[in-house]
Design a protein around this motif. Structure first.
Motif, PDB file in Angstrom:
ATOM      1  N   GLY A  52       0.612  -1.350   0.158  1.00  0.00           N
ATOM      2  CA  GLY A  52      -0.063  -0.130  -0.087  1.00  0.00           C
ATOM      3  C   GLY A  52       1.321   1.221  -0.436  1.00  0.00           C
ATOM      4  N   LYS A  53       1.915   0.971  -0.125  1.00  0.00           N
ATOM      5  CA  LYS A  53       2.901   2.168  -0.710  1.00  0.00           C
ATOM      6  C   LYS A  53       2.459   3.775  -1.143  1.00  0.00           C
ATOM      7  CE  LYS A  53       7.086   0.486  -1.618  1.00  0.00           C
ATOM      8  NZ  LYS A  53       6.682  -0.884  -1.016  1.00  0.00           N
ATOM      9  N   SER A  54       2.451   3.124  -2.743  1.00  0.00           N
ATOM     10  CA  SER A  54       2.161   4.025  -3.540  1.00  0.00           C
ATOM     11  C   SER A  54       0.391   4.274  -3.132  1.00  0.00           C
ATOM     12  CB  SER A  54       1.583   3.317  -4.862  1.00  0.00           C
ATOM     13  OG  SER A  54       3.310   3.565  -5.213  1.00  0.00           O
ATOM     14  N   THR A  55      -0.592   3.896  -2.381  1.00  0.00           N
ATOM     15  CA  THR A  55      -1.614   4.199  -2.131  1.00  0.00           C
ATOM     16  C   THR A  55      -1.955   4.900  -1.267  1.00  0.00           C
ATOM     17  OG1 THR A  55      -2.734   1.879  -2.819  1.00  0.00           O
ATOM     18  CG2 THR A  55      -4.419   3.129  -1.379  1.00  0.00           C
ATOM     19  N   LEU A  56      -1.100   4.782  -0.211  1.00  0.00           N
ATOM     20  CA  LEU A  56      -0.891   5.688   1.013  1.00  0.00           C
ATOM     21  C   LEU A  56      -0.395   7.701   0.037  1.00  0.00           C
ATOM     22  CD1 LEU A  56      -0.916   6.790   3.439  1.00  0.00           C
ATOM     23  CD2 LEU A  56       2.125   5.769   3.909  1.00  0.00           C
ATOM     24  N   GLU A 173       8.962   6.623  -5.959  1.00  0.00           N
ATOM     25  CA  GLU A 173      10.142   4.832  -6.559  1.00  0.00           C
ATOM     26  C   GLU A 173      10.837   6.204  -7.284  1.00  0.00           C
ATOM     27  OE1 GLU A 173      11.175   2.223  -5.817  1.00  0.00           O
ATOM     28  OE2 GLU A 173       9.279   1.320  -4.509  1.00  0.00           O
ATOM     29  N   PRO A 174      10.799   7.421  -6.325  1.00  0.00           N
ATOM     30  CA  PRO A 174      11.876   8.324  -7.899  1.00  0.00           C
ATOM     31  C   PRO A 174      12.918   8.236  -8.393  1.00  0.00           C
ATOM     32  CG  PRO A 174      11.784   9.553  -5.290  1.00  0.00           C
ATOM     33  CD  PRO A 174      10.893   7.909  -5.080  1.00  0.00           C
ATOM     34  N   THR A 175      13.550   7.018  -7.765  1.00  0.00           N
ATOM     35  CA  THR A 175      14.991   6.460  -7.992  1.00  0.00           C
ATOM     36  C   THR A 175      14.470   4.831  -8.854  1.00  0.00           C
ATOM     37  OG1 THR A 175      16.005   5.568  -5.776  1.00  0.00           O
ATOM     38  CG2 THR A 175      16.452   7.696  -6.570  1.00  0.00           C
ATOM     39  N   LEU A 202       8.164  12.944   1.788  1.00  0.00           N
ATOM     40  CA  LEU A 202       7.179  11.583   2.095  1.00  0.00           C
ATOM     41  C   LEU A 202       7.821  10.919   0.857  1.00  0.00           C
ATOM     42  CD1 LEU A 202       5.826   9.743   3.802  1.00  0.00           C
ATOM     43  CD2 LEU A 202       3.864  10.354   2.488  1.00  0.00           C
ATOM     44  N   LEU A 203       8.741  10.269   0.844  1.00  0.00           N
ATOM     45  CA  LEU A 203       8.750   9.218   0.083  1.00  0.00           C
ATOM     46  C   LEU A 203       8.811   7.968   0.156  1.00  0.00           C
ATOM     47  CD1 LEU A 203      12.924   9.722  -1.811  1.00  0.00           C
ATOM     48  CD2 LEU A 203      12.394   7.651  -1.037  1.00  0.00           C
ATOM     49  N   VAL A 204       8.295   7.094  -0.712  1.00  0.00           N
ATOM     50  CA  VAL A 204       8.140   5.363  -1.030  1.00  0.00           C
ATOM     51  C   VAL A 204       9.467   4.735  -1.456  1.00  0.00           C
ATOM     52  CG1 VAL A 204       5.735   5.521  -0.446  1.00  0.00           C
ATOM     53  CG2 VAL A 204       6.562   5.203  -2.232  1.00  0.00           C
ATOM     54  N   THR A 205       9.855   3.741  -1.439  1.00  0.00           N
ATOM     55  CA  THR A 205      10.817   3.326  -2.050  1.00  0.00           C
ATOM     56  C   THR A 205      10.283   1.794  -2.251  1.00  0.00           C
ATOM     57  OG1 THR A 205      12.782   2.849  -2.960  1.00  0.00           O
ATOM     58  CG2 THR A 205      12.506   3.809  -0.284  1.00  0.00           C
ATOM     59  N   HIS A 206      11.217   0.889  -2.342  1.00  0.00           N
ATOM     60  CA  HIS A 206      11.610  -0.354  -2.841  1.00  0.00           C
ATOM     61  C   HIS A 206      12.834  -0.443  -2.043  1.00  0.00           C
ATOM     62  CE1 HIS A 206       7.864  -1.773  -4.186  1.00  0.00           C
ATOM     63  NE2 HIS A 206       8.113  -2.676  -4.025  1.00  0.00           N
TER      64      HIS A 206
END
Length: 230
Positions: A52-56, A173-175, A202-206
């Motif tokens: 749910g990272k992108s959904t957040l 996932e900007p990188t 606020l950044l989401v990433t794997h």
């Protein structure tokens, strides 16, 4: 960075998420999720695919309405806002950086950034401000964004996200689409932004190597956010 860093203590949060609940396909994606972010601070959210990272981020942008809970951006509760007011708040107070930049390829880097200002009705001196941002971020002049490298396109996307001086910057996932060298340069830039432009990031990433650069790293699991292990 040290997860205990306390940036902007005593100042109101630019983002507050409280008791967020959302079920998708019969599964509880968020189950009482809480998050607070202040100007000058960066938070990275990690977690497995489908957590749910992108959904957040979509909830924070007001693109997905949660089943319950509150989301306040610069003090405004957004979950009940009408579409027009939400669009205005989004344009003026939030900036978004996507994995693939999402530039209009036929436009120059400058025009891509200026367009974001015009859409927010922030026309005053837009071209000068856009060019200054592009210069500050090291984006070369070009007739179209297709002429740019992947890293240059992403820096253009960052300039576009900053043109309206948002209090809150979001990055999905900007990188993720960059090679190793461009990834590191983009990460250096992104995590410099909160202090440089007095915004919250606020950044989401794997990518754990990217996440560890943030002031705080949180892991999304079982519908809640907790401190990520180091």
């Amino acid at each position: 960075m040290d997860s205990a860093v306390n940036v902007g203590a005593g100042t109101p949060p630019v983002l507050e998420v409280a008791g967020l609940r959302l079920a998708v396909g019969g599964r509880a994606l968020f189950d009482g999720l809480d998050l607070s972010l202040r100007a000058g601070e960066s938070v990275a959210v990690t977690g497995p695919s489908g957590s749910g990272k992108s959904t957040l981020l979509s909830c924070v942008l007001g693109l997905v309405k949660p089943d319950a809970g509150a989301i306040r951006v610069v003090g405004t509760e957004i979950t009940g806002l009408r579409a027009a007011r939400l669009a205005t708040l989004r344009a003026r107070s939030m900036g978004m950086v996507f994995q693939f930049g999402e530039l209009l390829p036929e436009l120059s880097p400058l025009d891509n950034v200026v367009l974001a200002a015009l859409l927010a009705r922030n026309r005053g001196d837009a071209r000068r401000r856009a060019q200054q941002l592009l210069d500050d971020l090291g984006v070369p002049k070009a007739e179209s964004s297709q002429e740019l490298s992947g890293g240059e396109r992403q820096r253009t996307a960052v300039a576009r996200a900053l043109i309206n001086e948002p209090a809150l910057l979001l990055a999905d996932e900007p990188t993720g689409a960059l090679d190793a060298a461009a990834r590191d340069r983009a990460a250096d830039l992104l995590f410099d932004l909160p202090q440089r432009y007095s915004c919250g990031l606020l950044l989401v990433t794997h990518d754990p190597g990217i996440a560890e650069r943030a002031d705080r790293t949180l892991r999304l699991s079982a519908g809640v956010l907790g401190m990520a292990g180091r």
